[in-house]
Design a protein around this motif. Sequence first.
Motif, PDB file in Angstrom:
ATOM      1  N   VAL A 279       0.824  -1.209   0.000  1.00  0.00           N
ATOM      2  CA  VAL A 279       0.000   0.000   0.000  1.00  0.00           C
ATOM      3  C   VAL A 279       0.859   1.261   0.000  1.00  0.00           C
ATOM      4  O   VAL A 279       0.360   2.352  -0.250  1.00  0.00           O
ATOM      5  CB  VAL A 279      -0.973   0.027   1.208  1.00  0.00           C
ATOM      6  N   SER A 280       2.156   1.108   0.320  1.00  0.00           N
ATOM      7  CA  SER A 280       3.087   2.231   0.392  1.00  0.00           C
ATOM      8  C   SER A 280       4.403   1.825  -0.247  1.00  0.00           C
ATOM      9  O   SER A 280       4.677   0.633  -0.405  1.00  0.00           O
ATOM     10  CB  SER A 280       3.359   2.618   1.852  1.00  0.00           C
ATOM     11  N   ASN A 281       5.220   2.823  -0.576  1.00  0.00           N
ATOM     12  CA  ASN A 281       6.559   2.487  -1.057  1.00  0.00           C
ATOM     13  C   ASN A 281       7.543   3.598  -0.715  1.00  0.00           C
ATOM     14  O   ASN A 281       7.170   4.681  -0.280  1.00  0.00           O
ATOM     15  CB  ASN A 281       6.566   2.161  -2.548  1.00  0.00           C
ATOM     16  N   MET A 282       8.802   3.256  -0.916  1.00  0.00           N
ATOM     17  CA  MET A 282       9.884   4.198  -0.688  1.00  0.00           C
ATOM     18  C   MET A 282      10.961   3.915  -1.723  1.00  0.00           C
ATOM     19  O   MET A 282      11.309   2.757  -1.963  1.00  0.00           O
ATOM     20  CB  MET A 282      10.456   4.014   0.718  1.00  0.00           C
ATOM     21  N   GLY A 283      11.461   4.954  -2.358  1.00  0.00           N
ATOM     22  CA  GLY A 283      12.518   4.801  -3.341  1.00  0.00           C
ATOM     23  C   GLY A 283      13.853   5.271  -2.786  1.00  0.00           C
ATOM     24  O   GLY A 283      13.911   6.152  -1.929  1.00  0.00           O
TER      25      GLY A 283
END
Length: 193
Positions: A139-143
């Motif tokens: 549901v979320s992400n981080m790059g």
Amino acid sequence: MSDSNTEDTWAYCRTDDSCEIAYHHLANQDTDPFLFLGKVVDQGHPQWKRYRKLLRRYPDVVSCLVESEHEKEEPNLLKLDWEEVGTGSGAEVCVFRIARSLSSLDKITAWLEYHSFRVGSYDRYRSEKFIPRWETQPVSNMGAYWSLDQYREKNPSLIVALTGIDLIQGYELILGFSENGQVVGASSVTPTK
């Protein structure tokens, strides 16, 4: 984004090779099976052919580290063997295993910063009202990003050296997170010009 205080801390401990991040547990395929977009990659998964050899080569987090860490009772998870793992699917498996071992966003961010990634924000891309269909649905992400120079330092190219032309713009690792904040996927991208 990372700040200069974090970079200074890593620079200090790098001089005597004393950098460490405490981990929650040592992830392996049994405790934390490799997930692609929140689904276990097994023989029935569409990505099985892409990852099956890598899952055998890196069955646990320790197998992703430099050889000097393999027999240690408490291995240093900062010592990823980039030369062996590479920056493609091997990195996806190993960064997933490391992130699951660290178990907290702060520690994962610190690990990425140690490896000179510019860490982006943690963003929810599903609405707050979204109800995941399964527990590990992202549901979320981080790059996290490397410049072209950083990428080429880990991934030199003879063709680029000879021609001076590089179509790659940089390197990005993207970590997916479930509703409860667990890492449920890791992918790598090399955008082109």
